[in-house]
Enzyme design. Structure first.
Site, PDB file in Angstrom:
ATOM      1  N   LYS A  13       9.659  -9.907  -4.788  1.00 11.14           N
ATOM      2  CA  LYS A  13       9.236 -10.269  -3.432  1.00 11.14           C
ATOM      3  C   LYS A  13       7.828  -9.756  -3.121  1.00 11.14           C
ATOM      4  O   LYS A  13       7.007 -10.489  -2.597  1.00 11.14           O
ATOM      5  CB  LYS A  13      10.193  -9.679  -2.380  1.00 11.14           C
ATOM      6  N   ARG A  88      17.114  -7.046   7.222  1.00 13.64           N
ATOM      7  CA  ARG A  88      18.089  -6.722   6.192  1.00 13.64           C
ATOM      8  C   ARG A  88      19.501  -6.632   6.758  1.00 13.64           C
ATOM      9  O   ARG A  88      20.458  -6.484   6.004  1.00 13.64           O
ATOM     10  CB  ARG A  88      17.744  -5.371   5.555  1.00 13.64           C
ATOM     11  N   ARG A 127      10.055  -0.637 -13.567  1.00 15.21           N
ATOM     12  CA  ARG A 127       9.182  -0.225 -12.473  1.00 15.21           C
ATOM     13  C   ARG A 127       9.327   1.281 -12.210  1.00 15.21           C
ATOM     14  O   ARG A 127       8.358   1.950 -11.876  1.00 15.21           O
ATOM     15  CB  ARG A 127       9.523  -1.012 -11.201  1.00 15.21           C
ATOM     16  N   ARG A 133       8.929   5.748  -8.563  1.00 16.98           N
ATOM     17  CA  ARG A 133       9.476   5.799  -7.210  1.00 16.98           C
ATOM     18  C   ARG A 133      10.765   6.609  -7.173  1.00 16.98           C
ATOM     19  O   ARG A 133      11.626   6.451  -8.021  1.00 16.98           O
ATOM     20  CB  ARG A 133       9.770   4.381  -6.695  1.00 16.98           C
ATOM     21  N   ARG A 144      21.364   0.193  -4.120  1.00 21.11           N
ATOM     22  CA  ARG A 144      20.525  -0.753  -3.381  1.00 21.11           C
ATOM     23  C   ARG A 144      20.968  -2.200  -3.628  1.00 21.11           C
ATOM     24  O   ARG A 144      20.945  -3.025  -2.725  1.00 21.11           O
ATOM     25  CB  ARG A 144      19.055  -0.561  -3.761  1.00 21.11           C
TER      26      ARG A 144
HETATM   27  P1  AMP Z   1      11.876  -1.975  -0.310  1.00 15.45           P
HETATM   28  O1  AMP Z   1      10.550  -1.536  -0.815  1.00 15.45           O
HETATM   29  O2  AMP Z   1      11.790  -3.206   0.547  1.00 15.45           O
HETATM   30  O3  AMP Z   1      12.894  -2.129  -1.396  1.00 15.45           O
HETATM   31  O4  AMP Z   1      12.412  -0.823   0.661  1.00 15.45           O
HETATM   32  C1  AMP Z   1      12.604   0.495   0.194  1.00 15.45           C
HETATM   33  C2  AMP Z   1      13.559   1.252   1.106  1.00 15.45           C
HETATM   34  O5  AMP Z   1      13.035   1.283   2.438  1.00 15.45           O
HETATM   35  C3  AMP Z   1      14.929   0.604   1.260  1.00 15.45           C
HETATM   36  O6  AMP Z   1      15.800   0.955   0.208  1.00 15.45           O
HETATM   37  C4  AMP Z   1      15.373   1.206   2.600  1.00 15.45           C
HETATM   38  O7  AMP Z   1      15.770   2.548   2.469  1.00 15.45           O
HETATM   39  C5  AMP Z   1      14.085   1.175   3.393  1.00 15.45           C
HETATM   40  N1  AMP Z   1      13.931  -0.107   4.108  1.00 15.45           N
HETATM   41  C6  AMP Z   1      12.980  -1.062   3.898  1.00 15.45           C
HETATM   42  N2  AMP Z   1      13.136  -2.097   4.734  1.00 15.45           N
HETATM   43  C7  AMP Z   1      14.223  -1.817   5.489  1.00 15.45           C
HETATM   44  C8  AMP Z   1      14.920  -2.506   6.516  1.00 15.45           C
HETATM   45  N3  AMP Z   1      14.528  -3.730   6.930  1.00 15.45           N
HETATM   46  N4  AMP Z   1      15.995  -1.907   7.071  1.00 15.45           N
HETATM   47  C9  AMP Z   1      16.398  -0.685   6.674  1.00 15.45           C
HETATM   48  N5  AMP Z   1      15.819   0.005   5.692  1.00 15.45           N
HETATM   49  C10 AMP Z   1      14.733  -0.541   5.093  1.00 15.45           C
END
Ligand code: AMP
Length: 191
Positions: A13, A88, A127, A133, A144
């Site tokens: 994404k 989400r 990654r 990370r 996740r």
């Molecule tokens: P991502 O980089 O989009 O995978 O986001 C990394 C982490 O940020 C996720 O595993 C959540 O802990 C938090 N996070 C990102 N976007 C959201 C969201 N829309 N709602 C809740 N937590 C989020």
């Protein structure tokens, strides 16, 4: 245009979001990136978010919604935006509906990247090595994915009922995927 890109963690994404943003001259807004920036700067938001992120859990809706509301109120998002990683949860869908309605606009399209689950996990493990990370350990990766299937995948049906979902095969070369997305969104832009 006002767009969302969805797909399981590791579907690509973020990579595609940058190309889409460039082509349609809109900011790519990644909630994960905003949270990570806050974590590294040690802001109160970062301190709050980090405990959830490290465990692979979702940051509470209230915190996330307010952050997105503030971000899309910024001048560069007035003519549109691409959301990556938001919404989400169903509560976030409703909140976003309210934010967009308030400005008198509509959500134009939801791009859903479909990928092979095994390949996704493989990408994430790679990654983890490159970026280091904290939320890319094997256990957290599994959590996740699980949370995505339980909480976020069902949102696609909500948007599908509105007729704005574009399913894009997210496998293959990056530029092939990008072209598929452009083909779908060019048609939306012209409609
Ligand atoms: P991502 O980089 O989009 O995978 O986001 C990394 C982490 O940020 C996720 O595993 C959540 O802990 C938090 N996070 C990102 N976007 C959201 C969201 N829309 N709602 C809740 N937590 C989020």
């Amino acid at each position: 245009m006002r767009l969302i890109i969805m797909g399981p963690p590791g579907a690509g994404k973020g990579t595609q979001a940058k190309f889409i943003a460039e082509r349609y001259s809109i900011p790519a807004i990644s909630t994960g990136d905003i949270f990570r920036a806050n974590v590294s700067q040690g802001t109160p938001l970062g301190v709050e978010a980090q405990k959830y992120m490290d465990a692979g859990e979702y940051v509470p809706d209230q915190v996330t919604n307010l952050m997105v509301r503030n971000r899309i109120d910024e001048p560069d998002a007035v003519n549109g935006f691409l959301l990556d990683g938001y919404p989400r949860t169903l509560a976030q869908v409703e909140e976003l509906d309210g934010m967009i309605k308030f400005t008198g606009h509509r959500l134009d399209a939801v791009v859903c990247l479909t990928v092979d689950q095994d390949e996704v996990v493989q990408r994430l493990l790679q990654r983890a090595q490159v970026e280091g990370r904290a939320d890319d350990t094997e256990e957290v990766i599994r959590r996740r994915q699980e949370l995505y299937q339980e909480e976020t995948a069902p949102l696609i049906d909500v948007y599908r009922d509105r007729g704005i979902v574009h399913e894009i095969v997210g496998m293959g070369e990056v530029d092939e995927v990008t072209q598929r997305i452009f083909d779908a969104l060019d048609a939306v832009e012209q409609s």
